[in-house]
Design an enzyme around this catalytic site. Structure first.
Site, PDB file in Angstrom:
ATOM      1  N   GLU A  32      44.128  42.330  40.280  1.00 35.78           N
ATOM      2  CA  GLU A  32      44.333  40.894  40.146  1.00 35.78           C
ATOM      3  C   GLU A  32      44.010  40.438  38.724  1.00 35.78           C
ATOM      4  OE1 GLU A  32      42.257  36.819  42.009  1.00 35.78           O
ATOM      5  OE2 GLU A  32      41.461  38.823  42.464  1.00 35.78           O
ATOM      6  N   PHE A  33      44.874  39.566  38.191  1.00 34.90           N
ATOM      7  CA  PHE A  33      44.582  38.956  36.900  1.00 34.90           C
ATOM      8  C   PHE A  33      43.852  37.636  37.135  1.00 34.90           C
ATOM      9  CE2 PHE A  33      45.632  35.944  33.502  1.00 34.90           C
ATOM     10  CZ  PHE A  33      45.154  36.644  32.401  1.00 34.90           C
ATOM     11  N   ILE A  34      42.677  37.498  36.541  1.00 36.66           N
ATOM     12  CA  ILE A  34      41.901  36.267  36.662  1.00 36.66           C
ATOM     13  C   ILE A  34      41.896  35.570  35.311  1.00 36.66           C
ATOM     14  CG2 ILE A  34      39.625  35.275  37.114  1.00 36.66           C
ATOM     15  CD1 ILE A  34      39.071  37.594  39.006  1.00 36.66           C
ATOM     16  N   ASP A  74      26.315  47.612  36.056  1.00 36.78           N
ATOM     17  CA  ASP A  74      26.441  47.586  34.597  1.00 36.78           C
ATOM     18  C   ASP A  74      26.611  46.143  34.143  1.00 36.78           C
ATOM     19  OD1 ASP A  74      26.642  48.415  31.987  1.00 36.78           O
ATOM     20  OD2 ASP A  74      28.703  49.141  32.147  1.00 36.78           O
TER      21      ASP A  74
END
Length: 313
Positions: free
Chosen positions: A112-114, A217
């Site tokens: 998904e592109f956020i 991380d």
């Protein structure tokens, strides 16, 4: 991890491999991705291990990372971690869609592109959402993860273990210490670090440690917010561990007072938290030493020496 070869991944592959074609990324986007047209491919900066691009289409945008030097195992582990965090329904993470092999060597992951907002994140909301993820993400298998993964480009071993002190001593501190000995011939840090591992049990007295799903991380480069101001975390090195270990990168994460106060409202602070804080930072200082060289050795060595004095070891 501000910026390989990895070991011991299991054969579990919930993200089916893409069929080889001239461009398996575009093939997936134009079939399973429900797009009929890719309107633009634009580079996204920020990483130092992989190449990243945004594929804009008539069905929305997709975020794609590629690496021409490795097979799909690293991206498979990332997808499993993203999927585990996504399934908690707590903090926002990119939903992973596909992992596969590129035609002429290498691999890719589609997710998904956020669209990020102007500010990095609301500290109070970030603390609360992170605590909610830790509270929701539990494991009945103990401490570890279904696959090994990487912390930066360093292999991170996640073999299941029922005892947290053993897991952290062997698969986190011990692994990094051995790496420092093998890479730099640093027998001093190895021997002193092993003394710490053998004597660190009193730091965990009178607390209950449950396996919590950790990002693994969490530094400033892996924290952002979407256009609505909701916190977003990405590029994980997931495993199930003591929730306090999540703060091991706090020295370059910028967590403030509102972050911790909101976090502890959901996940109460346990006795001895302050005494264990540097122990969890030590793992990441050792990893930075192994990745980036001697500039991080003194920080790691100071932590080890301080603990040896505290524990009379």
């Amino acid at each position: 991890m501000p910026c390989g070869r990895r070991l011991g991944f299991t054969k579990s592959r919930p993200f089916a491999m893409a069929a080889l074609s001239d461009d398996p990324i575009q093939e997936w986007i134009l079939t399973e991705g429900k797009a009929t047209q890719i309107t633009r491919i634009r580079p996204i900066g920020g990483g130092c291990i992989n190449l990243a691009n945004c594929y804009d289409t008539d069905a929305g945008s997709f975020f794609v990372k590629t690496n021409r030097s490795i097979g799909p195992s690293m991206f498979e582990a990332e997808a499993i971690g993203l999927g585990a965090m996504y399934e908690t329904g707590t903090i926002r993470v990119p939903k992973p869609f596909k992992v596969g092999s590129l035609r002429n060597n290498g691999s890719y992951i589609i997710m998904e592109f956020i669209e990020f907002g102007a500010s990095r994140s609301n500290q109070s909301m970030l603390g609360r959402k992170l605590a909610e993820m830790h509270k929701a993400g539990k494991s009945e298998k103990g401490f570890g993860f279904p696959v090994d993964n990487t912390i930066g480009s360093t292999p991170q071993i996640n073999t299941w273990c029922s005892d947290w002190i053993q897991f952290y001593g062997e698969h986190r501190l011990g692994y990094q210490l051995k790496l420092a000995q093998d890479q730099y011939g640093d027998l001093t840090i190895y021997q002193k670090g092993q003394r710490l591992i053998k004597n660190m049990a009193p730091l965990f007295e009178n607390i209950v440690i449950e396996p919590c799903l950790l990002h693994g991380d969490l530094w400033s480069g892996n924290i952002s917010s979407d256009k609505n101001g909701e916190p977003v975390i990405l590029d994980p090195a997931c495993y199930y561990g003591h929730n306090e270990a999540e703060f091991g990168m706090s020295w370059c994460a910028g967590f403030g007072g509102s972050f911790y106060s909101s976090y502890f409202e959901v996940m109460p602070k346990q006795p001895g938290f302050e005494k264990r804080r540097d122990l969890y930072m030590l793992y990441h200082y050792l990893n930075h030493y192994n990745l980036f060289g001697s500039g991080y050795r003194s920080s790691a060595m100071t932590i080890i020496d301080d603990y040896l004095r505290m524990l009379n070891a």
